[in-house]
Design a protein around this motif. Structure first.
Motif, PDB file in Angstrom:
ATOM      1  N   HIS A   1       0.851  -1.180   0.000  1.00 16.30           N
ATOM      2  CA  HIS A   1       0.000   0.000   0.000  1.00 16.30           C
ATOM      3  C   HIS A   1       0.888   1.232   0.000  1.00 16.30           C
ATOM      4  CE1 HIS A   1      -3.640  -2.334   1.107  1.00 16.30           C
ATOM      5  NE2 HIS A   1      -2.787  -3.062   1.799  1.00 16.30           N
ATOM      6  N   GLN A   2       0.295   2.357  -0.318  1.00 17.49           N
ATOM      7  CA  GLN A   2       1.040   3.597  -0.261  1.00 17.49           C
ATOM      8  C   GLN A   2       1.541   3.855   1.160  1.00 17.49           C
ATOM      9  OE1 GLN A   2      -1.079   6.867  -2.011  1.00 17.49           O
ATOM     10  NE2 GLN A   2       0.407   8.404  -1.362  1.00 17.49           N
ATOM     11  N   ALA A   3       0.778   3.374   2.165  1.00 20.27           N
ATOM     12  CA  ALA A   3       1.119   3.627   3.565  1.00 20.27           C
ATOM     13  C   ALA A   3       1.965   2.534   4.195  1.00 20.27           C
ATOM     14  CB  ALA A   3      -0.165   3.805   4.373  1.00 20.27           C
ATOM     15  N   GLY A   4       2.257   1.455   3.461  1.00 17.94           N
ATOM     16  CA  GLY A   4       3.031   0.374   4.050  1.00 17.94           C
ATOM     17  C   GLY A   4       2.659  -0.974   3.460  1.00 17.94           C
ATOM     18  N   VAL A   5       3.017  -2.023   4.158  1.00 24.90           N
ATOM     19  CA  VAL A   5       2.843  -3.380   3.641  1.00 24.90           C
ATOM     20  C   VAL A   5       1.964  -4.184   4.588  1.00 24.90           C
ATOM     21  CG1 VAL A   5       4.008  -5.537   3.001  1.00 24.90           C
ATOM     22  CG2 VAL A   5       5.085  -3.334   2.499  1.00 24.90           C
ATOM     23  N   SER A   6       0.967  -4.866   4.007  1.00 26.06           N
ATOM     24  CA  SER A   6       0.196  -5.854   4.768  1.00 26.06           C
ATOM     25  C   SER A   6       0.864  -7.208   4.567  1.00 26.06           C
ATOM     26  CB  SER A   6      -1.250  -5.899   4.277  1.00 26.06           C
ATOM     27  OG  SER A   6      -1.950  -4.743   4.682  1.00 26.06           O
ATOM     28  N   PRO A   7       1.212  -7.903   5.641  1.00 28.53           N
ATOM     29  CA  PRO A   7       1.977  -9.146   5.492  1.00 28.53           C
ATOM     30  C   PRO A   7       1.121 -10.287   4.964  1.00 28.53           C
ATOM     31  CG  PRO A   7       1.367  -8.828   7.770  1.00 28.53           C
ATOM     32  CD  PRO A   7       0.931  -7.584   7.049  1.00 28.53           C
ATOM     33  N   ALA A   8       1.789 -11.278   4.402  1.00 30.02           N
ATOM     34  CA  ALA A   8       1.100 -12.499   3.977  1.00 30.02           C
ATOM     35  C   ALA A   8       0.635 -13.272   5.201  1.00 30.02           C
ATOM     36  CB  ALA A   8       2.034 -13.353   3.130  1.00 30.02           C
ATOM     37  N   TRP A   9      -0.473 -13.965   5.067  1.00 25.91           N
ATOM     38  CA  TRP A   9      -0.968 -14.838   6.122  1.00 25.91           C
ATOM     39  C   TRP A   9      -0.174 -16.146   6.082  1.00 25.91           C
ATOM     40  CZ3 TRP A   9      -6.733 -14.652   7.714  1.00 25.91           C
ATOM     41  CH2 TRP A   9      -7.180 -13.328   7.721  1.00 25.91           C
ATOM     42  N   PRO A  10      -0.086 -16.871   7.182  1.00 25.67           N
ATOM     43  CA  PRO A  10       0.627 -18.157   7.164  1.00 25.67           C
ATOM     44  C   PRO A  10      -0.153 -19.258   6.452  1.00 25.67           C
ATOM     45  CG  PRO A  10      -0.334 -17.765   9.324  1.00 25.67           C
ATOM     46  CD  PRO A  10      -0.522 -16.496   8.541  1.00 25.67           C
ATOM     47  N   LEU A  11      -1.438 -19.014   6.175  1.00 24.73           N
ATOM     48  CA  LEU A  11      -2.258 -19.928   5.392  1.00 24.73           C
ATOM     49  C   LEU A  11      -2.796 -19.183   4.178  1.00 24.73           C
ATOM     50  CD1 LEU A  11      -4.316 -21.654   8.257  1.00 24.73           C
ATOM     51  CD2 LEU A  11      -2.241 -22.500   7.143  1.00 24.73           C
ATOM     52  N   SER A  12      -3.221 -19.924   3.176  1.00 27.32           N
ATOM     53  CA  SER A  12      -3.723 -19.307   1.955  1.00 27.32           C
ATOM     54  C   SER A  12      -5.249 -19.294   1.943  1.00 27.32           C
ATOM     55  CB  SER A  12      -3.213 -20.082   0.733  1.00 27.32           C
ATOM     56  OG  SER A  12      -3.852 -21.354   0.655  1.00 27.32           O
ATOM     57  N   TYR A  13      -5.790 -18.619   0.960  1.00 28.34           N
ATOM     58  CA  TYR A  13      -7.244 -18.621   0.796  1.00 28.34           C
ATOM     59  C   TYR A  13      -7.779 -20.037   0.656  1.00 28.34           C
ATOM     60  CZ  TYR A  13     -11.758 -18.346  -1.498  1.00 28.34           C
ATOM     61  OH  TYR A  13     -13.076 -18.544  -1.833  1.00 28.34           O
ATOM     62  N   THR A  14      -7.034 -20.896  -0.015  1.00 28.65           N
ATOM     63  CA  THR A  14      -7.479 -22.281  -0.230  1.00 28.65           C
ATOM     64  C   THR A  14      -7.743 -22.992   1.090  1.00 28.65           C
ATOM     65  OG1 THR A  14      -6.197 -22.369  -2.280  1.00 28.65           O
ATOM     66  CG2 THR A  14      -6.888 -24.470  -1.331  1.00 28.65           C
ATOM     67  N   ASP A  15      -6.950 -22.667   2.110  1.00 26.59           N
ATOM     68  CA  ASP A  15      -7.144 -23.296   3.420  1.00 26.59           C
ATOM     69  C   ASP A  15      -8.462 -22.869   4.070  1.00 26.59           C
ATOM     70  OD1 ASP A  15      -4.565 -24.689   3.622  1.00 26.59           O
ATOM     71  OD2 ASP A  15      -3.703 -22.683   3.705  1.00 26.59           O
ATOM     72  N   PHE A  16      -8.927 -21.679   3.738  1.00 25.99           N
ATOM     73  CA  PHE A  16     -10.151 -21.160   4.339  1.00 25.99           C
ATOM     74  C   PHE A  16     -11.389 -21.436   3.500  1.00 25.99           C
ATOM     75  CE2 PHE A  16      -6.995 -18.867   6.717  1.00 25.99           C
ATOM     76  CZ  PHE A  16      -7.582 -18.592   7.943  1.00 25.99           C
ATOM     77  N   GLU A  17     -11.210 -21.749   2.212  1.00 25.30           N
ATOM     78  CA  GLU A  17     -12.368 -21.841   1.317  1.00 25.30           C
ATOM     79  C   GLU A  17     -13.457 -22.777   1.813  1.00 25.30           C
ATOM     80  OE1 GLU A  17     -15.246 -22.566  -1.515  1.00 25.30           O
ATOM     81  OE2 GLU A  17     -13.895 -24.152  -0.807  1.00 25.30           O
ATOM     82  N   PRO A  18     -13.166 -24.021   2.223  1.00 28.13           N
ATOM     83  CA  PRO A  18     -14.271 -24.886   2.670  1.00 28.13           C
ATOM     84  C   PRO A  18     -14.996 -24.344   3.894  1.00 28.13           C
ATOM     85  CG  PRO A  18     -12.132 -25.913   3.113  1.00 28.13           C
ATOM     86  CD  PRO A  18     -11.879 -24.742   2.240  1.00 28.13           C
ATOM     87  N   TYR A  19     -14.298 -23.597   4.726  1.00 25.60           N
ATOM     88  CA  TYR A  19     -14.930 -23.044   5.916  1.00 25.60           C
ATOM     89  C   TYR A  19     -15.762 -21.807   5.583  1.00 25.60           C
ATOM     90  CZ  TYR A  19     -11.949 -26.396   8.183  1.00 25.60           C
ATOM     91  OH  TYR A  19     -11.346 -27.577   8.569  1.00 25.60           O
ATOM     92  N   TYR A  20     -15.340 -21.057   4.559  1.00 20.98           N
ATOM     93  CA  TYR A  20     -16.206 -19.993   4.054  1.00 20.98           C
ATOM     94  C   TYR A  20     -17.536 -20.577   3.579  1.00 20.98           C
ATOM     95  CZ  TYR A  20     -12.927 -15.985   3.933  1.00 20.98           C
ATOM     96  OH  TYR A  20     -12.105 -14.940   4.256  1.00 20.98           O
ATOM     97  N   THR A  21     -17.462 -21.686   2.850  1.00 25.87           N
ATOM     98  CA  THR A  21     -18.688 -22.323   2.354  1.00 25.87           C
ATOM     99  C   THR A  21     -19.583 -22.743   3.519  1.00 25.87           C
ATOM    100  OG1 THR A  21     -17.581 -23.076   0.337  1.00 25.87           O
ATOM    101  CG2 THR A  21     -19.593 -24.233   0.988  1.00 25.87           C
ATOM    102  N   GLN A  22     -18.988 -23.348   4.546  1.00 23.53           N
ATOM    103  CA  GLN A  22     -19.767 -23.745   5.721  1.00 23.53           C
ATOM    104  C   GLN A  22     -20.386 -22.529   6.419  1.00 23.53           C
ATOM    105  OE1 GLN A  22     -17.628 -26.336   8.460  1.00 23.53           O
ATOM    106  NE2 GLN A  22     -16.524 -27.293   6.764  1.00 23.53           N
ATOM    107  N   ALA A  23     -19.610 -21.466   6.547  1.00 22.38           N
ATOM    108  CA  ALA A  23     -20.114 -20.264   7.219  1.00 22.38           C
ATOM    109  C   ALA A  23     -21.250 -19.629   6.431  1.00 22.38           C
ATOM    110  CB  ALA A  23     -18.977 -19.266   7.421  1.00 22.38           C
ATOM    111  N   GLU A  24     -21.142 -19.610   5.112  1.00 25.86           N
ATOM    112  CA  GLU A  24     -22.224 -19.060   4.293  1.00 25.86           C
ATOM    113  C   GLU A  24     -23.514 -19.855   4.474  1.00 25.86           C
ATOM    114  OE1 GLU A  24     -19.432 -17.133   0.744  1.00 25.86           O
ATOM    115  OE2 GLU A  24     -20.276 -19.144   0.507  1.00 25.86           O
TER     116      GLU A  24
END
Length: 518
Positions: free
Chosen positions: A104-127
């Motif tokens: 970002h212009q104001a700095g850097v947001s760090p990478a997460w230790p897990l990827s979106y793929t790790d969360f995808e099935p849980y997003y589906t469950q939450a929806e």
């Protein structure tokens, strides 16, 4: 008297705690839910603007302090369901890029230790759990999903649909906001009166159409006899055994009395601010700087988004929508040739109350009635990513009160200002499509440091104990039986409401507890 013992104690009943409770409830484990507040009663004041907005009828009666030691009243709620009782029910997945390093212009947001793929099935469950309504495939930056939304987008009113189509004509790609609502018409086997959505953003919903953590999580958990809910229970301290590696006591104040509970597993879900404050209050000889704080990061990297309302006053255009919260503009969410840095996203929001509208527009339209002003305004909510900064932090005053040290002025403000200009530029184009939008006056507001509804980041998770508080399963590095299930774990905030990600992660943590711990 021996403390009462449980297999699991969950502290907090919001999007994380309430979701986790319903996940663990069928296991048969003895579970105690501790909620600092009580239930919001179903009463006529639920939708009373003066009571809810002006008087803060359901807000926490608590004073916090800013970085200069000045007192303020936070926009937070200690109730069953937590802040989700008052949220606007927008339920976005973070984008794939949000899990990666973002500049970002104001700095850097760090990478997460897990990827979106790790969360995808849980997003589906939450929806599914929260009955999210939406349409896949319209948002240009939508992450891949392995299932459609449980329900199609919410019904759209003629005014909002016309605006939606006209925004499309400018070349942008708006999309229906994914909304966590339970509509009677969604169930063909249970015909009922149609659900008419009304006051939503910032209001409790006595119809329970809003799928909050109380309605979808806590209530489902309490159907199981092994789950106990204790309300008006303030957890003021966690104690450990002599090794300092296990939480052994959960110390509670209720009705002026102090009680102690024990559990094999303790889960913090009190919200990013209060979870951090509890760990700091729990300092001991083994943990002199606060529980789980060997990294020195407990309470640091507080994020809450750069949020604000921008209202377009259209004297020649009548807004007939009663529930205008329908679409989002995400075209500026990632960098482009035109915008080298991410700017964020723009949503239609629930209609502002007359008192707010009159207060903002007196100079532009002196003497105009509040009803006229409301019917000639279009209300937008803008969100820009809050870049993590260790100097933005939750700490305690010498008296033990919460102090929120937040340097908004040196954060991602330029991107937020550019996003506001994008919306104004859009209306210049809309005026060419609809002459009634040629004349537009603008006003806006934000909640300042009091606006803590998107709080996250104070107990970030990661692989290295020196640079994170929690491991990838959201267990404290320093303790063997302390887990976190609220938005504290976020390493970065993205620019979408954190509620669905919080719920998805709670389901992920729940799976780990069921498979590896309990």
């Amino acid at each position: 008297m021996q403390p009462s013992c449980y297999d699991v104690i969950i502290i907090g009943t919001g999007s994380g705690g309430g979701t986790l409770a319903q996940k663990l409830a069928p296991s048969g484990e003895k579970i105690l839910l501790l909620e600092r507040g009580g239930f919001i009663p179903k009463e006529k004041e639920n939708w009373d603007v003066d009571e809810v907005v002006v008087k803060g009828r359901y807000r926490a009666d608590e004073t916090w302090y800013d970085k200069d030691g000045r007192p303020f009243k936070p926009f937070t709620h200690y109730v069953v369901g937590g802040n989700s009782k008052m949220y606007g029910a927008a339920s976005f997945r973070l984008r794939e890029s949000d899990f990666q390093e973002v500049h970002h212009q104001a700095g850097v947001s760090p990478a997460w230790p897990l990827s979106y793929t790790d969360f995808e099935p849980y997003y589906t469950q939450a929806e599914r759990l929260f009955s999210v309504h939406g349409i896949r495939g319209i948002d240009p930056f939508e992450p891949p999903a392995n299932a459609p939304y449980p329900f199609g987008s919410i019904p759209v009113e003629p005014f909002t649909e016309e605006l939606y189509r006209n925004v499309q004509k400018t070349g942008l790609k708006p999309f229906p906001i994914p909304m966590a609502v339970r509509l009677a018409e969604d169930n063909p086997y249970w015909p009922d009166a149609p659900t008419i959505l009304g006051n939503f953003d910032g209001f409790p919903d006595p119809t329970e159409a809003k799928a909050d953590a109380h309605v979808t999580g806590v209530r489902a958990a309490l159907q199981h006899p092994n789950v106990t809910l204790m309300t008006n229970a303030f957890v003021y301290r966690l104690g450990t055994d002599e090794t300092g590696r296990r939480v052994t006591t959960v110390e509670v104040e209720r009705s002026g009395q102090r009680e102690t509970f024990r559990a094999g597993v303790v889960v913090l879900a009190a919200g990013a601010i209060n979870s951090a404050a509890l760990l700091l209050r729990s300092a001991s000889d083994k943990h002199p700087h606060g529980l789980a704080n060997s990294s020195g990061l407990v309470g640091r990297n507080y994020m809450t988004h750069l949020n604000g309302c921008l209202i377009a006053y259209t004297p020649d255009k009548l807004n007939t929508a009663s529930f205008q919260k329908y679409f989002c503009i995400g075209d500026y969410y990632v960098p482009s040739a035109e915008n080298p840095y991410p700017l964020g996203e723009i949503q239609l929001m629930g209609k502002n109350d007359p008192a707010t509208v009159v207060g903002l527009s007196e100079q532009m339209f002196p003497g105009k009635a509040a009803d006229w002003l409301c019917s000639h305004s279009i209300d937008f909510w803008l969100t820009t990513e809050d870049v993590p900064d260790p100097q933005n932090r939750v700490t305690l005053t010498p008296n033990g009160d919460i102090q929120l040290i937040y340097h908004r002025d040196r954060n991602n403000v330029p991107a937020f200002e550019q996003l506001k200009q994008k919306l104004k530029d859009l209306f210049c184009k809309l005026g060419d499509i609809d002459p009634a939008l040629k004349t537009v006056h603008w006003a806006g507001y934000d909640l300042g440091i009091s606006g803590v509804s998107h709080q996250c980041g104070t107990l970030r998770f990661g692989i290295n104990p020196a640079t994170s508080v929690l491991d990838i399963n959201c267990k404290a590095h320093d303790l063997d039986n302390l887990f976190v299930a609220d938005a504290s774990f976020f390493p970065s905030s993205g620019a979408y409401n954190p509620s669905l990600t919080t719920a998805a992660n709670a389901l992920r943590v729940g799976d780990h507890l069921l498979q590896q711990v309990l």
